[in-house]
Write an enzyme that holds these catalytic residues in place. Structure first.
Site, PDB file in Angstrom:
ATOM      1  N   TYR A  50     -32.196 -68.928 -17.420  1.00  0.00           N
ATOM      2  CA  TYR A  50     -31.309 -68.800 -16.444  1.00  0.00           C
ATOM      3  C   TYR A  50     -31.796 -67.231 -15.620  1.00  0.00           C
ATOM      4  O   TYR A  50     -31.268 -67.139 -14.848  1.00  0.00           O
ATOM      5  CB  TYR A  50     -30.026 -68.171 -17.522  1.00  0.00           C
ATOM      6  CG  TYR A  50     -29.209 -67.620 -16.753  1.00  0.00           C
ATOM      7  CD1 TYR A  50     -27.913 -68.339 -16.840  1.00  0.00           C
ATOM      8  CD2 TYR A  50     -28.775 -66.475 -17.156  1.00  0.00           C
ATOM      9  CE1 TYR A  50     -26.476 -67.472 -16.034  1.00  0.00           C
ATOM     10  CE2 TYR A  50     -28.170 -65.518 -16.386  1.00  0.00           C
ATOM     11  CZ  TYR A  50     -27.057 -66.072 -16.585  1.00  0.00           C
ATOM     12  OH  TYR A  50     -25.457 -65.437 -15.763  1.00  0.00           O
ATOM     13  N   SER A  56     -26.949 -61.772 -11.852  1.00  0.00           N
ATOM     14  CA  SER A  56     -26.567 -61.413 -13.357  1.00  0.00           C
ATOM     15  C   SER A  56     -27.431 -60.230 -13.054  1.00  0.00           C
ATOM     16  O   SER A  56     -28.805 -60.301 -12.950  1.00  0.00           O
ATOM     17  CB  SER A  56     -27.512 -62.399 -14.270  1.00  0.00           C
ATOM     18  OG  SER A  56     -26.940 -61.965 -15.903  1.00  0.00           O
TER      19      SER A  56
END
Length: 246
Positions: A150, A137
C-alpha cells in the site's frame, strides 16, 4: 477547481473519504458521478442522494474503458476526475502468501489510477478548464510497516502525479494531489488507527480545495508525514508507527 460548478467523476466514492467529498461537492453545487464495484450500493446512493452512478472495477482495464464511455456519454461536460479507489491490506513479507495481496493492491491503487487518467485525459484536455485529483496518503512519505505494498503504491502515485503535472504545464488541466493522514473510515475494516474524524477531514479538505492554495492538498494532520524527510523526523515517525501497530 471550481467546487460550485464542476462535473466530477469519483470512482471509489461509495463510502469513506470518497463519499464524504462527493456529498460536499454536491452540496456546493457540483454535479457528482459516483463509481464503484457494487451495483446495489450504487443504486442505494443514487436513491438516497441523487447521484448519477456507474459501475467500475479499477483493477479491470475493460471496466475502466466501459465506465469512461458511459460517463462521457451521459456527461460530456465532465471536467474533473478524482481517482479515489484504493485498497489497503496488512502483509507479512516473510509469508509467500502475501504476494496475492501485493499484486491486487498494485493493480487497484497504482495501475488503476494510471488507467483512469489515461481513459479520461484526452477528454479533459479538450475542456476549457479541467482538474485531475489523485489520492495518495501520508504513508507515501513515511511507510506503515504493516502495509508495505500500500505504501509503495501511494508513493508511486505521488511520483506519477508530479510527472503528470509537469507534462501538463501549459494545458487546460490542473493536477492536484490529496494526501490524507489516518482517517476514521472502513478502509481496513474499521480498524482504529487513531485517525481524524471523517467529517472533520472532509471539511478541511474542501476548505483547502476552495482556497486553491497549493497543488498538494495537505490537512494539518498529514503535515508531519509529508515533511518528515525535510525535518529529519522520518526514522522517528517510522519507528513510532511500527510500535503502535504492535
Amino acid at each position: 477547481m471550481d467546487t460550485t460548478n464542476s462535473t466530477v467523476f469519483i470512482p471509489g466514492a461509495t463510502s469513506g473519504i470518497g463519499l464524504a467529498l462527493a456529498l460536499r461537492l454536491q452540496a456546493t453545487g457540483s454535479t457528482v458521478i459516483v463509481g464503484g464495484r457494487r451495483q446495489a450500493l450504487l443504486d442505494s446512493l443514487s436513491e438516497e442522494h441523487g447521484f448519477d452512478t456507474v459501475q467500475v472495477d479499477v483493477a479491470d482495464a475493460d471496466s475502466i474503458r466501459q465506465a469512461a464511455d458511459s460517463v462521457l456519454g451521459t456527461h460530456p461536460e465532465l471536467d474533473t476526475l478524482v481517482t479515489m479507489s484504493g485498497i489497503m491490506r496488512n502483509e507479512d513479507l516473510r509469508d509467500p502468501g502475501h504476494m496475492r495481496d501485493a499484486i491486487e493492491t498494485i493493480q487497484t491503487n497504482l495501475v488503476g489510477t494510471i488507467r483512469l487518467i489515461d481513459a479520461f485525459l484526452p477528454h479533459l484536455l479538450a475542456r476549457p478548464a479541467a482538474t485531475i485529483m489523485t489520492v495518495t496518503s501520508g504513508l507515501a512519505f513515511v511507510p506503515l510497516t504493516a502495509t508495505p505494498t500500500y505504501n509503495a503504491t501511494k508513493a508511486g502515485v505521488h511520483s506519477s502525479t508530479q510527472a503528470l503535472r509537469q507534462q501538463l504545464v501549459g494545458t487546460s488541466v490542473s493536477v492536484l494531489e490529496l494526501a490524507p493522514p489516518a482517517v476514521q473510515t472502513d478502509l481496513m475494516g474499521g480498524e482504529d488507527f487513531g485517525g481524524m474524524p471523517l467529517a472533520e477531514f472532509a471539511d478541511e479538505v474542501m476548505s483547502l480545495i476552495e482556497s486553491g492554495a497549493a497543488p498538494e492538498i495537505l490537512v494539518q494532520n498529514v503535515q508531519p508525514l509529508r515533511w518528515a524527510e525535510r525535518d529529519g523526523t522520518h526514522q522517528h515517525i517510522l519507528e513510532m508507527m511500527a510500535n503502535r501497530a504492535h
